[in-house]
Design a protein around this motif. Sequence first.
Motif, short mmCIF file in Angstrom:
data_model
loop_
_atom_site.label_atom_id
_atom_site.label_comp_id
_atom_site.label_asym_id
_atom_site.label_seq_id
_atom_site.Cartn_x
_atom_site.Cartn_y
_atom_site.Cartn_z
N ASN A 123 0.94 -1.17 0.04
CA ASN A 123 -0.06 0.00 0.15
C ASN A 123 0.73 1.13 0.05
OD1 ASN A 123 -2.30 1.75 0.22
ND2 ASN A 123 -2.31 1.51 2.42
N ARG A 180 2.78 1.60 -3.53
CA ARG A 180 1.54 2.28 -4.39
C ARG A 180 1.48 3.48 -4.38
NH1 ARG A 180 -3.18 3.87 -4.00
NH2 ARG A 180 -3.40 3.48 -1.90
N GLU A 219 2.72 6.58 -7.12
CA GLU A 219 1.67 7.52 -7.54
C GLU A 219 2.05 8.96 -7.67
OE1 GLU A 219 -1.87 6.83 -5.64
OE2 GLU A 219 -2.39 4.80 -6.65
N GLN A 249 -8.13 -1.67 -0.48
CA GLN A 249 -7.08 -1.88 0.50
C GLN A 249 -7.68 -2.44 1.76
OE1 GLN A 249 -3.79 -0.73 -0.10
NE2 GLN A 249 -4.48 -0.72 -2.14
N THR A 292 -3.83 -5.62 -1.54
CA THR A 292 -3.02 -4.56 -1.58
C THR A 292 -1.87 -4.94 -2.54
OG1 THR A 292 -1.67 -5.39 0.33
CG2 THR A 292 -3.06 -3.64 1.13
N THR A 309 -3.29 -4.20 -6.11
CA THR A 309 -3.50 -2.86 -6.32
C THR A 309 -2.09 -2.36 -6.63
OG1 THR A 309 -3.57 -2.68 -3.94
CG2 THR A 309 -5.51 -2.55 -5.21
N MET A 310 -0.86 -2.90 -5.79
CA MET A 310 0.35 -2.29 -6.04
C MET A 310 0.98 -2.53 -7.30
SD MET A 310 3.93 -3.54 -4.12
CE MET A 310 4.00 -5.01 -5.09
N SER A 338 -0.89 -0.46 -10.18
CA SER A 338 -0.69 0.75 -9.97
C SER A 338 0.83 1.02 -10.56
CB SER A 338 -0.65 1.40 -8.47
OG SER A 338 -0.61 2.85 -8.50
N VAL A 339 1.77 0.23 -10.16
CA VAL A 339 3.16 0.43 -10.77
C VAL A 339 3.28 0.51 -12.24
CG1 VAL A 339 5.53 -0.53 -10.79
CG2 VAL A 339 4.33 -0.38 -8.46
#
Length: 244
Positions: free
Chosen positions: A18, A21, A25, A159, A164, A167-168, A171-172
């Motif tokens: 988390n 991520r 961002e 989350q 997590t 999503t990480m 997002s990356v």
Amino acid sequence: RRFNHELFVRFFRFGLPNGFRFFFEMLAWTVFLLFVGRIGEMDIAATNIAWRINMFAFFPMIGLSIAIQTIVGQAQGMDRPDISTRCGWRGLIMTQIWMISFGLLFILFPEPLVSLFRENGQASAAMMQTLDLTKTLLRYVAVYCLLDGISVVTVGALQGAGDTRWTMIASVIMHGGFITVMALMDYMHAGLHAFWAVATGFVMLIALVWLSRFISGKWKTMKVIEPSEISPTLPPTSAKATAD
């Protein structure tokens, strides 16, 4: 008070992705500002003002996201994904009403907002040009406001459920692509509106990715901490009362 190795590992297993991520961002949007600043002083000034005005709409959604994240985490711990789902959809309705209202405000009444950045109600010719440009940029903000709230709420719900790692990674990948596109645009000497158009499209794209993950329901079977790990010696009746 004793050191609990398993819970300590869980803190890192769910917390570090988390945090990473969020770091990536922030890195991507910092790079965005860097490239916009290379275009010109007026461009970066107008961009910063537009973002500060956007915070009026955005920051309350952060608070709502944290609340949803907390409730979803509690509901998942009680084996009640139905509550998590209901909480997520209600949060989406609330955030859409809020963000669409601000989007209309940015389009219909930009003058009172940008006038806040005039010193004693006055502004030089250069500042007036900057504020006029800011009004134009607020139209981009209004467009991505349609989906930006969805992004904040759905990622909060994911989350809270413990999703997590996915999503990480997502997002990356997405923000890495965003940085790459911006680097190419900088190499091609793209203008301010091109950068803002790409940024607006990216914000809306990532919102749809988080929403699709939420709708898929793959997070519903996840738990950050099982009930046995919370209080293994708590009697069943007490545990139910605590959950209620």
